[in-house]
Structures are given as C-alpha cells and as structure tokens.
Design a protein around this motif. Structure first.
Motif, PDB file in Angstrom:
ATOM      1  N   ARG A 188       0.832  -1.207   0.000  1.00 41.99           N
ATOM      2  CA  ARG A 188       0.000   0.000   0.000  1.00 41.99           C
ATOM      3  C   ARG A 188       0.871   1.263   0.000  1.00 41.99           C
ATOM      4  NH1 ARG A 188      -5.048   0.289   0.848  1.00 41.99           N
ATOM      5  NH2 ARG A 188      -5.173  -1.620   2.072  1.00 41.99           N
ATOM      6  N   LEU A 189       1.937   1.245   0.785  1.00 38.17           N
ATOM      7  CA  LEU A 189       2.855   2.383   0.831  1.00 38.17           C
ATOM      8  C   LEU A 189       3.455   2.644  -0.547  1.00 38.17           C
ATOM      9  CD1 LEU A 189       4.593   4.485   2.407  1.00 38.17           C
ATOM     10  CD2 LEU A 189       6.226   2.628   2.788  1.00 38.17           C
ATOM     11  N   LEU A 190       3.947   1.595  -1.204  1.00 36.48           N
ATOM     12  CA  LEU A 190       4.530   1.763  -2.536  1.00 36.48           C
ATOM     13  C   LEU A 190       3.479   2.220  -3.541  1.00 36.48           C
ATOM     14  CD1 LEU A 190       6.901  -1.318  -2.703  1.00 36.48           C
ATOM     15  CD2 LEU A 190       7.548   1.073  -2.444  1.00 36.48           C
ATOM     16  N   HIS A 191       2.295   1.631  -3.473  1.00 35.58           N
ATOM     17  CA  HIS A 191       1.173   2.025  -4.333  1.00 35.58           C
ATOM     18  C   HIS A 191       0.912   3.524  -4.199  1.00 35.58           C
ATOM     19  CE1 HIS A 191      -3.155   2.938  -4.628  1.00 35.58           C
ATOM     20  NE2 HIS A 191      -3.157   2.126  -5.660  1.00 35.58           N
ATOM     21  N   ASP A 192       0.737   3.972  -2.971  1.00 36.95           N
ATOM     22  CA  ASP A 192       0.405   5.374  -2.722  1.00 36.95           C
ATOM     23  C   ASP A 192       1.532   6.308  -3.152  1.00 36.95           C
ATOM     24  OD1 ASP A 192      -1.945   4.352  -1.676  1.00 36.95           O
ATOM     25  OD2 ASP A 192      -1.433   4.808   0.421  1.00 36.95           O
ATOM     26  N   GLU A 193       2.759   5.950  -2.826  1.00 37.27           N
ATOM     27  CA  GLU A 193       3.902   6.795  -3.205  1.00 37.27           C
ATOM     28  C   GLU A 193       4.028   6.890  -4.724  1.00 37.27           C
ATOM     29  OE1 GLU A 193       6.116   8.656  -1.379  1.00 37.27           O
ATOM     30  OE2 GLU A 193       4.955   8.202   0.415  1.00 37.27           O
ATOM     31  N   LEU A 194       3.861   5.774  -5.403  1.00 38.72           N
ATOM     32  CA  LEU A 194       3.979   5.786  -6.864  1.00 38.72           C
ATOM     33  C   LEU A 194       2.918   6.676  -7.495  1.00 38.72           C
ATOM     34  CD1 LEU A 194       5.311   4.802  -9.456  1.00 38.72           C
ATOM     35  CD2 LEU A 194       3.835   2.785  -9.359  1.00 38.72           C
ATOM     36  N   LEU A 195       1.684   6.529  -7.063  1.00 41.59           N
ATOM     37  CA  LEU A 195       0.616   7.331  -7.680  1.00 41.59           C
ATOM     38  C   LEU A 195       0.731   8.815  -7.344  1.00 41.59           C
ATOM     39  CD1 LEU A 195      -2.461   4.947  -7.517  1.00 41.59           C
ATOM     40  CD2 LEU A 195      -0.962   5.466  -9.456  1.00 41.59           C
ATOM     41  N   GLN A 196       1.441   9.157  -6.274  1.00 46.79           N
ATOM     42  CA  GLN A 196       1.681  10.570  -5.959  1.00 46.79           C
ATOM     43  C   GLN A 196       2.638  11.212  -6.957  1.00 46.79           C
ATOM     44  OE1 GLN A 196       0.290  12.648  -3.625  1.00 46.79           O
ATOM     45  NE2 GLN A 196      -1.119  10.953  -3.298  1.00 46.79           N
ATOM     46  N   THR A 197       3.397  10.408  -7.692  1.00 43.82           N
ATOM     47  CA  THR A 197       4.409  10.950  -8.602  1.00 43.82           C
ATOM     48  C   THR A 197       3.879  11.237  -9.991  1.00 43.82           C
ATOM     49  OG1 THR A 197       5.173   8.816  -9.501  1.00 43.82           O
ATOM     50  CG2 THR A 197       6.171   9.556  -7.418  1.00 43.82           C
ATOM     51  N   VAL A 198       2.662  10.803 -10.281  1.00 49.35           N
ATOM     52  CA  VAL A 198       2.179  10.899 -11.655  1.00 49.35           C
ATOM     53  C   VAL A 198       1.205  12.057 -11.825  1.00 49.35           C
ATOM     54  CG1 VAL A 198       2.539   8.451 -12.006  1.00 49.35           C
ATOM     55  CG2 VAL A 198       0.288   9.249 -11.361  1.00 49.35           C
ATOM     56  N   ASN A 199       1.110  12.529 -13.067  1.00 48.16           N
ATOM     57  CA  ASN A 199       0.234  13.646 -13.380  1.00 48.16           C
ATOM     58  C   ASN A 199      -0.692  13.241 -14.523  1.00 48.16           C
ATOM     59  OD1 ASN A 199      -0.883  16.168 -13.270  1.00 48.16           O
ATOM     60  ND2 ASN A 199       0.669  17.093 -14.578  1.00 48.16           N
ATOM     61  N   HIS A 200      -1.584  12.312 -14.225  1.00 51.83           N
ATOM     62  CA  HIS A 200      -2.559  11.815 -15.190  1.00 51.83           C
ATOM     63  C   HIS A 200      -3.936  11.865 -14.547  1.00 51.83           C
ATOM     64  CE1 HIS A 200       1.244  10.108 -16.508  1.00 51.83           C
ATOM     65  NE2 HIS A 200       0.714   9.939 -17.699  1.00 51.83           N
ATOM     66  N   THR A 201      -4.956  11.773 -15.364  1.00 52.77           N
ATOM     67  CA  THR A 201      -6.318  11.787 -14.802  1.00 52.77           C
ATOM     68  C   THR A 201      -6.755  10.404 -14.353  1.00 52.77           C
ATOM     69  OG1 THR A 201      -7.256  11.594 -17.023  1.00 52.77           O
ATOM     70  CG2 THR A 201      -7.080  13.814 -16.089  1.00 52.77           C
ATOM     71  N   THR A 202      -6.183   9.356 -14.953  1.00 50.38           N
ATOM     72  CA  THR A 202      -6.561   7.987 -14.584  1.00 50.38           C
ATOM     73  C   THR A 202      -5.332   7.096 -14.521  1.00 50.38           C
ATOM     74  OG1 THR A 202      -6.907   7.296 -16.876  1.00 50.38           O
ATOM     75  CG2 THR A 202      -8.843   8.146 -15.681  1.00 50.38           C
ATOM     76  N   SER A 203      -5.532   5.952 -13.903  1.00 55.56           N
ATOM     77  CA  SER A 203      -4.539   4.890 -13.935  1.00 55.56           C
ATOM     78  C   SER A 203      -5.277   3.592 -14.196  1.00 55.56           C
ATOM     79  CB  SER A 203      -3.782   4.807 -12.604  1.00 55.56           C
ATOM     80  OG  SER A 203      -2.734   3.867 -12.675  1.00 55.56           O
ATOM     81  N   ILE A 204      -4.589   2.662 -14.835  1.00 56.12           N
ATOM     82  CA  ILE A 204      -5.197   1.372 -15.148  1.00 56.12           C
ATOM     83  C   ILE A 204      -4.183   0.282 -14.819  1.00 56.12           C
ATOM     84  CG2 ILE A 204      -4.511   1.161 -17.572  1.00 56.12           C
ATOM     85  CD1 ILE A 204      -7.726   0.555 -17.868  1.00 56.12           C
ATOM     86  N   LEU A 205      -4.690  -0.888 -14.449  1.00 52.96           N
ATOM     87  CA  LEU A 205      -3.839  -2.028 -14.153  1.00 52.96           C
ATOM     88  C   LEU A 205      -4.586  -3.302 -14.477  1.00 52.96           C
ATOM     89  CD1 LEU A 205      -4.899  -3.577 -11.349  1.00 52.96           C
ATOM     90  CD2 LEU A 205      -3.832  -1.619 -10.283  1.00 52.96           C
ATOM     91  N   THR A 206      -3.846  -4.392 -14.526  1.00 58.91           N
ATOM     92  CA  THR A 206      -4.454  -5.705 -14.649  1.00 58.91           C
ATOM     93  C   THR A 206      -3.882  -6.584 -13.553  1.00 58.91           C
ATOM     94  OG1 THR A 206      -2.779  -6.492 -16.213  1.00 58.91           O
ATOM     95  CG2 THR A 206      -4.809  -5.571 -17.147  1.00 58.91           C
TER      96      THR A 206
END
Length: 172
Positions: free
Chosen positions: A111-129
C-alpha cells in the motif's frame, strides 16, 4: 528502511529480479530484466522501491504513461468499449508492477509503494491488470479506490483471465 524513487536500471536491479521471480510464478530472470530494461525507457516512467538499511531493494512498484501503439495499451484497449477507452486510456498511467516478497506481504508495504507511486504521476486515470484469482491484490486495489473496468479479460490469450481495474487520479 525507506522508499526511494528510481528511473533507470542500476543498483538494485538484481534484487528486483529476485523479488519479481519470488512474487510471480513461472518467471525467468532474463525475461524480468528485459521487461524492466524496456519499461524504464517509456515516457512517463516512474518507479518506487522499498530499500533496506543495507541498501538492498526489498519491494518495488512502477508504471509509465499509456499510449496508443504500446503493446499492453493495445491489448487492454481491445477489451474495452470506445467509451471505456476514452474514459480510462486517454490520459492514463499504466500501473505495471507491484512486487512484494511473499513473506513480507500484509505489512502495509504494498500500500505504501502504491500510494507513493501514484503521488508521482500527473494523469487523470490509472489502469492495471491482475489475475482474477489474486484476491489479496484485488482487495488492496479496491481499498485504495480502484474499480473494476472489465472482468474476465482475455488481455493475452496464453495468460489466465485478468481483471482490468481503473482509478481516477485527478479531475481535469
């Protein structure tokens, strides 16, 4: 222990290969190295790693900007309607990998890595599989605000069915 950002192949890559191989069955180290080496060159690449006191990488996550023409972008798009493609892939960060050693799971590191990673991006959405039977990952993502975009997706025919999930990051 601390979270560090990374954006190129270098120190710790062998640790990452080992973590990935321990986290995901049927992976070959040379394929993992090839995959990471390719992905760090993609526009919008961002990576985080959880580093131990001796400098060894303990866990990691990364992704990049999703563009038409990229292999996985096209595979995901083939599973979606035109409306879903517009909603999820127009300004999208592909959350590609989150690898946590099996013995270190359920400790909040993913969860920590997830949250830190998404704090670095400047997009409106994210997608994963993720695989449809990876219940711990699905729960982590749901608790973090992800929603199911497509169930039982045949993203890559020779891979078991996947769940496509999306997360709204910023509102434009």
């Amino acid at each position: 222990m601390e979270v560090k950002f990374w954006g190129e192949i270098g120190e710790g890559v062998n640790d990452m290969i080992d973590i990935y191989s321990n986290s995901f069955e049927d992976t070959k180290p040379e394929q993992v190295l090839e995959m990471i080496t390719k992905h760090v060159t993609y526009k919008g690449f961002s990576g985080v790693k959880y580093v131990g006191e001796s400098g060894d990488v303990l866990e990691f996550a990364y992704g990049y900007t999703s563009f038409p023409g990229q292999y996985y972008h096209e595979k995901i798009a083939a599973q979606l309607t035109d409306k879903e493609i517009h909603q999820w892939l127009t300004d999208c960060f592909e959350f590609v990998e989150l690898a946590v050693e099996p013995a270190r799971r359920k400790k909040g590191i993913g969860r920590l890595l997830h949250d830190e990673l998404l704090q670095t991006v400047n997009h409106t959405t994210s997608i994963l599989t993720t695989s449809i039977d990876n219940v711990p990952a699905i729960e982590l993502y749901r608790q973090s605000g992800w929603q199911v975009v497509k169930e039982h997706a045949v993203v890559i025919p020779e891979v078991p069915l996947l769940l496509v999930m999306g997360k709204e990051l910023r509102y434009s």
